[in-house]
Each structure stands twice: as C-alpha cells, then as structure tokens.
Design a protein around this motif. Structure first.
Motif, mmCIF file in Angstrom:
data_model
loop_
_atom_site.group_PDB
_atom_site.id
_atom_site.type_symbol
_atom_site.label_atom_id
_atom_site.label_comp_id
_atom_site.label_asym_id
_atom_site.label_seq_id
_atom_site.Cartn_x
_atom_site.Cartn_y
_atom_site.Cartn_z
ATOM 1 N N LEU A 455 -11.518 -7.278 2.683
ATOM 2 C CA LEU A 455 -10.502 -6.519 3.397
ATOM 3 C C LEU A 455 -9.279 -7.410 3.477
ATOM 4 C CD1 LEU A 455 -10.199 -3.908 5.032
ATOM 5 C CD2 LEU A 455 -11.062 -5.121 7.008
ATOM 6 N N SER A 456 -8.167 -6.976 2.871
ATOM 7 C CA SER A 456 -7.018 -7.874 2.884
ATOM 8 C C SER A 456 -5.734 -7.122 3.183
ATOM 9 C CB SER A 456 -6.905 -8.602 1.551
ATOM 10 O OG SER A 456 -6.747 -7.669 0.522
ATOM 11 N N ALA A 457 -4.747 -7.854 3.649
ATOM 12 C CA ALA A 457 -3.445 -7.265 3.941
ATOM 13 C C ALA A 457 -2.370 -8.211 3.438
ATOM 14 C CB ALA A 457 -3.285 -7.039 5.444
ATOM 15 N N ALA A 458 -1.291 -7.662 2.906
ATOM 16 C CA ALA A 458 -0.189 -8.495 2.421
ATOM 17 C C ALA A 458 1.100 -7.693 2.457
ATOM 18 C CB ALA A 458 -0.468 -8.962 1.001
ATOM 19 N N VAL A 465 0.469 -3.749 2.199
ATOM 20 C CA VAL A 465 -0.599 -3.177 1.390
ATOM 21 C C VAL A 465 -1.932 -3.681 1.926
ATOM 22 C CG1 VAL A 465 -1.616 -2.992 -0.891
ATOM 23 C CG2 VAL A 465 0.861 -2.999 -0.634
ATOM 24 N N ILE A 466 -2.764 -2.743 2.331
ATOM 25 C CA ILE A 466 -4.095 -3.089 2.826
ATOM 26 C C ILE A 466 -5.098 -2.694 1.757
ATOM 27 C CG2 ILE A 466 -5.811 -2.657 4.622
ATOM 28 C CD1 ILE A 466 -3.416 -1.920 6.432
ATOM 29 N N THR A 467 -5.940 -3.620 1.368
ATOM 30 C CA THR A 467 -6.890 -3.348 0.296
ATOM 31 C C THR A 467 -8.313 -3.466 0.807
ATOM 32 O OG1 THR A 467 -5.318 -4.276 -1.262
ATOM 33 C CG2 THR A 467 -7.565 -4.005 -2.040
ATOM 34 N N ILE A 468 -9.104 -2.461 0.483
ATOM 35 C CA ILE A 468 -10.534 -2.501 0.789
ATOM 36 C C ILE A 468 -11.243 -2.533 -0.546
ATOM 37 C CG2 ILE A 468 -12.480 -1.329 1.907
ATOM 38 C CD1 ILE A 468 -9.295 0.026 2.885
ATOM 39 N N GLU A 469 -11.907 -3.629 -0.811
ATOM 40 C CA GLU A 469 -12.460 -3.825 -2.146
ATOM 41 C C GLU A 469 -13.954 -4.107 -2.017
ATOM 42 O OE1 GLU A 469 -10.411 -7.040 -3.953
ATOM 43 O OE2 GLU A 469 -11.448 -6.830 -5.857
ATOM 44 N N ASP A 470 -14.765 -3.420 -2.810
ATOM 45 C CA ASP A 470 -16.188 -3.781 -2.786
ATOM 46 C C ASP A 470 -16.683 -4.032 -4.190
ATOM 47 O OD1 ASP A 470 -17.544 -1.403 -4.016
ATOM 48 O OD2 ASP A 470 -16.633 -0.345 -2.314
ATOM 49 N N LEU A 536 1.580 8.625 8.130
ATOM 50 C CA LEU A 536 2.194 7.344 8.471
ATOM 51 C C LEU A 536 3.294 6.985 7.477
ATOM 52 C CD1 LEU A 536 -0.973 5.189 9.295
ATOM 53 C CD2 LEU A 536 0.832 5.823 10.872
ATOM 54 N N GLY A 537 3.519 7.870 6.515
ATOM 55 C CA GLY A 537 4.507 7.581 5.485
ATOM 56 C C GLY A 537 3.957 6.615 4.453
ATOM 57 N N GLY A 538 2.659 6.493 4.405
ATOM 58 C CA GLY A 538 2.048 5.568 3.453
ATOM 59 C C GLY A 538 1.440 6.292 2.276
ATOM 60 N N SER A 539 0.741 5.557 1.424
ATOM 61 C CA SER A 539 0.104 6.178 0.269
ATOM 62 C C SER A 539 -1.197 5.447 -0.060
ATOM 63 C CB SER A 539 1.045 6.116 -0.931
ATOM 64 O OG SER A 539 1.375 4.772 -1.205
ATOM 65 N N ILE A 540 -2.058 6.126 -0.812
ATOM 66 C CA ILE A 540 -3.356 5.545 -1.180
ATOM 67 C C ILE A 540 -3.485 5.494 -2.693
ATOM 68 C CG2 ILE A 540 -5.859 5.733 -0.980
ATOM 69 C CD1 ILE A 540 -5.652 7.335 1.393
ATOM 70 N N ILE A 552 -9.544 0.164 -2.906
ATOM 71 C CA ILE A 552 -8.648 1.193 -2.389
ATOM 72 C C ILE A 552 -7.459 0.491 -1.756
ATOM 73 C CG2 ILE A 552 -8.409 3.058 -0.707
ATOM 74 C CD1 ILE A 552 -11.399 3.618 -1.209
ATOM 75 N N HIS A 553 -6.259 0.868 -2.208
ATOM 76 C CA HIS A 553 -5.058 0.214 -1.694
ATOM 77 C C HIS A 553 -4.281 1.193 -0.831
ATOM 78 C CE1 HIS A 553 -5.775 -2.726 -4.927
ATOM 79 N NE2 HIS A 553 -6.093 -1.660 -5.638
ATOM 80 N N LEU A 554 -3.986 0.765 0.379
ATOM 81 C CA LEU A 554 -3.171 1.584 1.258
ATOM 82 C C LEU A 554 -1.806 0.910 1.410
ATOM 83 C CD1 LEU A 554 -5.714 2.028 4.202
ATOM 84 C CD2 LEU A 554 -5.519 3.431 2.163
ATOM 85 N N SER A 555 -0.736 1.621 1.052
ATOM 86 C CA SER A 555 0.606 1.092 1.310
ATOM 87 C C SER A 555 1.119 1.718 2.592
ATOM 88 C CB SER A 555 1.570 1.459 0.187
ATOM 89 O OG SER A 555 1.122 0.920 -1.013
ATOM 90 N N ILE A 556 1.416 0.888 3.565
ATOM 91 C CA ILE A 556 1.795 1.386 4.876
ATOM 92 C C ILE A 556 3.168 0.821 5.237
ATOM 93 C CG2 ILE A 556 1.069 1.534 7.291
ATOM 94 C CD1 ILE A 556 -1.040 2.601 5.463
#
Lengths: 705, 101
Positions: A455-458, A465-470, A536-540, A552-556
């Motif tokens: 789980l990362s954020a940058a 961008v929050i990424t959930i990677e498995d 939230l005005g973001g995208s996946i 999965i990348h979330l741009s917030i």
C-alpha cells in the motif's frame, strides 16, 4: 468532571487505542522488541489512569487486568504469542467500545476471566492451551531461573512541577503507587513551603526523596510518574547498575546534598552559584574559544531546550477549520471580484489601488494556503488501520499475508482521507479475498507461501497516487469479459482493450464473486468504490497480469476546497478547466477546424486525441467566432482537446459540490461562483473523455443499424 | 468545604467540614489568613474533614510553621482519618503539625 474533559479524554483515548493496535501488531512481527513492550505497557497504563480520572470504571477494570498481564510480559516472564496478541486485540476492542458507551458486558467479563486465568497460570508457572514445548518453536514460558528478578534498591528524587495541583494531579497518589511497588521509605522536603501570608495554596512546594526496595524494573518505576513527568524533575537511580556509569548526571550536586542535610539554606547556594562565572565566560577568558563560538553553542543549547519544551500542537475542532476554509474561500471570491472591479477602474485612470490589491491578493493566497494546510493530514494514519484489517482477514481465511506500507507521510486533505477509508478497505479486502491465494496453492505454484500487499502513496503533481498492489492470482480478463457478456453489460462482438475489460468490474451490477463470501461479497461492489473516487475528483486505473498480481492506482486531488482553474467561455457561458489538467492552449484555424469536424479527432504531437466542442456538448446554438480556441487537457497520458470560444485566463476558484443528482453526469465535477456572482461549471478531463467514448459508441451503434 | 467558627472558653474554634482539597485551599487560605495576621489565638477542628489531599496538607503545614514562628503554634483539636492518611501518604506525620493523638 466536565463534559468537555470527558470529550477530550475520549479523543485522546482513541488516539492511544490506534497506537496500541500499531504497537501490538509490531510485536506480532518482533515479539521480543523491548521498546514496543514498554510502549504497550505505557499506553495501557495511561488509558487506565486517565480513564479513572473521568469515571470510566468498567474500562479501567478491563485495562487494569490487561495491564497486569502485560506487566508480566514486560518482566520477561512470558513471551508474546499469537493467542496473547489476539487477547490483547480483543480487549482493546472492548476498551474502545466501553469508551464509546457500547461495551458488551458478557464479552468483557469473559475477557477479564481470560486475562485473570492467564495471569494466575503464569504465576503458577503453567500455561493453559499451550504447554511449553521447544519443538513447537513457540514456548510461552521463559525458563524458570529467569522468572524471579531479585529486588534492587532505587533512590528516587521527585521534584514535582509547581503547578502539579492545578493540572489535577495529587503527588500523594503517585507516591502511594510508588510505595506499592516494594518497600519504600519516604523523605519529604518541606523547607520550601513559605510562610502562610506568602503561600500560594495552589502551588506545590513539596519535594521528596525515596529509597525503594523493589523487584520491578526501572522502567516500571518510571511509569509511576507518567502523568507528571513532563514538567517535574524525576531522577531514578538504580543501585548496582547505574553506579558504573561514570557520566551519570543523577549524582546529586554538592550544594544539593548540603541543602538536603539542612547544612545550608537553598537561597545561599543559589547566591553563591550566581556569583560563579559561567563556563563560557571562563573559556573565553582563557582564550580557548572565541566569543562567537560560545554564542553559537549557547544558541544550540537554547534551541535544544526549546525543542524539548515545545508541545506537539493544539487540538482544534475540525468543524472550526472547515469554517475557516469556507471563509477563506469566500475571501478568495471577494478578492477576485475586487480585482475585476479594479480592472474597470483602471479604465478611469484610478491610481494606486493596484498596489493595495496586489497586497490583498498575496495575503489572501497565503491565508488560503495556510488554512488548507491545517486540514492536511499524513495518510499514514489511515494506512495503520489496515494492518488490523489484513491481519484479521488473513487469519480468518487461513492465508499468510504481509502488508507493506510506503509513503505514509504523504499529506492529503482530512476530508478526503476520511472519504478514502471505505474504498481503500474495500480494495484491500478484495486483494485479500480474491487476490492472494491460500499458502498451499501458492506453494504449489512455486511461490512463497506468504503473499504481499503493498500500500503506497506518492505525490504526482496536484494529485496523490495511492497504489494497492498484490502479488496474487491477478485478474483473468477473459473471465471478466465472459461475465460482463453474461450480465449483458457488453455485447459479445465488442472489441475492447485489455484496460477496458479490466475496467468493466466498475460497472454497476458486475461482481466477479461466484460464491459470495462474508468478506467482500457484501453487496457493495467496485462500482461504489469507483463512484466514491469519482466524487472526490479522482480516478482509478487497474493493471493486472494473470498469475502475477494486480495493482490498482487511485489518483486523488490534494484538496477539495480550492483549485487553480482556467476560465474559458462559450457563447455567454463560462466554464472552468482545472489548471493542473491543462497541457496546452492555442488558436485553431478554419482549415484545421474543417479537417477535425468530421472525425472529432485531432492530430496532436505524435498521436491522435479525441476532440470535443463545448458548444456541441452544451447545445449552445449561436454562431461561433471566426477563430475558436483549443485547450488540450488531460490526466497522465490520456489527453483530450476542448474547443471553446475564448480562453479568458487563470482563476483561483472555490469548489462548490453539486447536488447528488449530478453524480452521473460525465465531465462536470463541480461548480464555482465567479467574481460577478454567476455560476460556472468545473469540467473534468476524464469525465469529458468518458463522455466522448459513450457518444462514439452510441454513434457506432446507430450506424451499425 | 465549610468553615464554622464558634467561641469556646474565649478562644475561636474553626471547624472545617467536608472536602478539603486543592479546590478548597484558596477559600481556606483566605479564611485562615485573617487569624494568622491578627495573631489571635484559635483552635482548628479537622475532625469532620472528608476528602483531603496534598495541597491541604501543605496549607496546614504552612499554617503550623507560621504560627510556630509567631510563638503561638496553632492547636489542632481533632483530625479525621482522611487527613491522617493524606499526611502518611506523602511521608509525613500528623505530629509534624503538632497534632498528637
């Protein structure tokens, strides 16, 4: 105690409980980490102590029993084991419930029973459920000889803060607790208590020296002073171990000993000390160091002591901050209006007003940044919560999963963080439930038994961008497509890219779960996640390879309150584009216009991008100007050209969310109020792109008939 | 906390009843200061004190220290168990303010 006091305690307790969960999960990884065990103990001790002050009696009773068990762990008499961790976590949950006035008496009594049972059996040297067995690799007990620590002598000096009474602490009870740790002899110093007429009865003039014979550790003794340690002087000297330390600052100064023996008045010592030259002056006199060096060293010393004394901050009701941000928003609008009026004034040759306006502009910008920053919180706090989710679910499903978090220091608007919680939990649950395979399956496929979720954020521009990677099974695009066809979400003959297929899971009514599990099959699908991120005005974006894993990348967006926009106009309407999405602006000639009109595509740099005319979208039917303007906007690599009548310029704008019924309107993310009071819609690149896709498909279908 | 004054055989007897803690010490200080500054004789009755804490002990000690210096140490008529406990908790003794059982 007052309502607000209890409210403050609740808030503080919630923070402590989050920390407690963190610490215990750390201990699960490193069961022997002394610092974590100490930390755990202190948290429980603090909870118990402050809970007692506010009359949370049941909670205090539960915390007390937990504390007793952890104390035994701390003394090194038992090890942290998985059942113990579960017991601590369950107890923590009930403590939380009790603080929120919703505890379950039956569960609490059961927990207390279990804790007591554990304690008595530990004291009797036997452990239920798990007999000590080295071959098991998980011995609960540490060998007998280490169990019974020998009593040691401690010399403790306690000079409480003058204001100790005022903060509601009675040193008497601290001393009572200290005395309960062993044999304690008390020496009380009353010399500093002034005569009656000069007495401030709310100040504390007492100080104490104790000799304590105790089996407890120095840390445990230190914890007695946990509520007063901040401003009080507490020196704990352990005979036998501390003596070897030559640099020990705990040895009393000569003056102190003299005063203590009553040989000299404390004032006399102070007088003499004042006459003595400071070490800096002496060194300068001897020519050893330059005065400036001494000055800089003194500065450093001061900075260090300032640092020590400074507090973490103050607690402010988040509603107040929201209110402040709203007010700043209004100010920004007023400033824009002022600017607009001033421009008109310039035509009348009014002078000087521009300097003032620039000043106001600068100040309101700073104020805006300042106000927004107050709402920024590191996302790490939310990340921490998911450790528990991962732990509990993987245990329930019999999977072995490691959670790695990165970029926890990345800051986002508090309101966004709150709204991100549910979507993130859902995505993580999905990864655990459908992504990571059971250990045996993984082993069969020559992969490590333990799966990893990262789980990362940058930061990425104005986005996080929050990424959930498995590293699980990955998504089977064929299966997704088949299901979408079965559910009539797409027609079987449609040509879809890999990305488009993966994104089908966000369609309402799509759920890949054949057998609904308790964990992620709760009727809340990925469509809800998508909707929340959109709002939230973001995208996946999804990347997945079968057999390798999914990310999965979330741009917030960083904030929801204010954006820098680009104001454009079409006919008499005005629209706002998000400046962070604008790549380029230009004029378009008739020739280009003719060329693109038929295809709705525009050659741009090395490729072709879709093109929309706002005039067409919003059905504005007057004649366009001779030269229309083009703005290329987009997120990451996905670009779209927007044709407008005119590009007016930059504008700082306060976002006003639209009513729920606009949730499904592609391309419009929010609205804003302009300086002259009119409303302008804020357009979103992703949404406009979505709109063109839908439109194209509709046309194709139409032609196909 | 309540302070009642009665004159018994020409001496004022001040009876403190109810809680005697940091919340009450300011009032107690104010009431007792008059007696200390006027130098008049008085007797203190602590038999009805409820809760008692270290701040109260400190006040009593300062009172005793001051009156002793004036040559007329305050007389304590009786002392409730809670007051005694507050002294003992911090390593003091009721005798430290001249009270003998």
């Amino acid at each position: 105690m007052s309502e607000t006091g209890a409210e403050c305690f609740k808030q503080e307790a919630m923070e402590l409980l989050v920390k407690l969960e963190d610490v215990i999960l750390d201990l699960e990884q490193n069961p022997d980490d002394k610092d974590s065990i100490d930390g755990l103990f202190r948290i429980i001790h603090t909870l118990k102590g402050s809970g007692a002050m506010f009359g949370f009696d049941k909670m205090v009773r539960l915390a007390h029993n937990l504390e007793t068990v952890i104390e035994i762990v701390r003394e090194g008499r038992i090890r942290i084991t998985a059942p113990l961790i579960s017991l601590v976590l369950n107890t923590r949950d009930q403590i939380k419930a009790l603080i929120m006035d919703s505890g379950d008496d039956e569960i609490i009594e059961h927990l207390i029973y279990e804790l007591k049972l554990l304690k008595t059996s530990m004291e009797a040297g036997e452990i239920p459920q798990e007999p000590p067995d080295d071959s098991n690799g998980d011995p609960f007990l540490i060998p007998e000889k280490e169990q019974e620590p020998k009593p040691k002598y401690f010399r403790i000096r306690f000079y409480p803060d003058t204001h100790v009474f005022r903060i509601g602490m009675d040193p008497g009870y601290i001393i009572q607790e200290l005395a309960s740790l062993g044999e304690c002899s008390k020496t009380v110093h009353v010399e500093s208590i002034p005569l009656f007429s000069r007495l401030n009865p709310e100040n504390c003039y007492f100080s104490w020296d104790f000799m304590l014979l105790s089996k407890k550790s120095k840390e445990r003794i230190k914890d007695v002073f946990i509520f007063v340690e901040h401003n009080s002087r507490i020196i704990i000297h352990e005979y036998g171990t501390d003596d070897v330390d030559s640099e020990n600052p705990n040895i009393p100064l000569l003056g102190e000993i003299l005063v203590q023996r009553g040989d000299i008045e404390p004032e006399k010592v102070a007088e003499v000390l004042q006459d003595r030259k400071r070490i800096g002056e002496l060194l300068v006199e001897k020519g050893s160091v330059s005065p400036s060096k001494v000055k800089s060293a003194l500065n450093e010393q001061k900075a260090l002591s300032d640092l020590k004394g400074s507090t973490a901050g103050i607690r402010v009701d988040s509603l107040k901050i929201d209110h402040l941000v709203n007010l700043v928003g209004e100010l920004v609008i007023a400033k824009e209006r002022l600017l607009k009026d001033a421009v008109e004034l310039r035509e009348f040759q009014e002078l000087n007003i521009f300097n003032t306006i620039e000043e106001v502009e600068r100040l309101s910008d700073d104020l805006r940044d300042c106000a927004l920053e107050m709402r920024m919180l590191p996302i790490g706090g939310v990340f921490g919560k998911y450790r528990r989710v991962v732990r509990d679910l993987s245990m329930e499903l019999g999977k072995e999963i490691r959670l790695i978090t990165e970029g926890g220091e990345t800051e986002l608007d508090k309101n966004i963080i709150e709204r991100l919680n549910d979507p993130l939990v859902h995505l993580i649950r999905n990864s655990i439930d459908h992504g990571i395979e059971p250990p045996d399956v993984r082993a069969r496929n020559n992969r490590s038994r333990t799966g990893t979720i990262r789980l990362s954020a940058a930061y990425k521009g104005a986005y996080v961008v929050i990424t959930i990677e498995d590293d699980g099974v990955g998504m089977d695009s064929q299966a997704i497509l088949d299901k979408a066809v079965r559910r009539s979400l797409v027609s079987p003959d449609m040509q879809l890219s890999e990305q488009e297929i993966l994104h089908l899971i966000f369609q309402p009514g799509f759920s890949t779960v054949e057998q609904v599990t308790r964990i992620s099959g709760r009727g809340v699908g990925m469509d809800v996640v998508k909707r929340e991120i959109d709002s939230l005005g973001g995208s996946i974006r999804i990347d997945s390879r079968k057999g390798e894993g999914t990310s999965i990348h979330l741009s917030i967006p960083l904030t929801l309150a204010i954006i820098d926009g680009l104001l454009v106009s079409v006919a008499d309407r005005r629209y706002v584009l998000q400046l962070s999405q604008v790549k380029e602006c230009s004029e378009i000639s008739d020739a280009i216009m003719e060329k693109v009109r038929l295809s709705n595509m525009l050659p741009y740099r090395d490729g072709i991008i879709p093109l929309v005319r706002l005039r067409d979208i919003f059905r504005l039917d007057d004649t366009p100007p001779k030269f229309e303007k083009l703005a290329v906007i987009g997120v990451e690599d996905e670009l779209i050209g927007v044709i407008v009548d005119d590009i007016i310029g930059n504008l700082q704008t306060v976002i006003k969310t639209l009513d729920k019924k606009f949730d499904f309107t592609d391309g419009i993310s929010a609205a804003t109020i302009l300086g002259d009071g009119t409303v302008a819609l804020i357009l979103d690149a992703r949404g406009l792109m979505q709109w063109t896709y839908t439109e194209e498909k509709r046309k194709i279908r139409f032609i196909g008939r | 906390m309540e302070i009642n004054t009665q004159t018994v055989n020409g001496a004022d007897v001040l009876s403190i009843s109810g809680d005697f803690t940091v919340y009450e010490v300011n009032d107690a200080h104010k009431a007792l200061l008059e007696y200390v500054e006027s130098g008049s004789d008085f007797i203190l009755d602590l038999g009805e004190v409820g809760e008692c804490d270290t701040a109260a002990v400190q006040l009593l000690f300062s009172l005793y220290k001051t009156t002793a210096e004036q040559g007329k140490p305050v007389l304590i008529k009786s002392m409730s168990e809670t007051v005694k406990a507050a002294f003992e908790r911090i390593g003091m003794n009721p005798e430290d303010i001249g009270y003998r059982v």
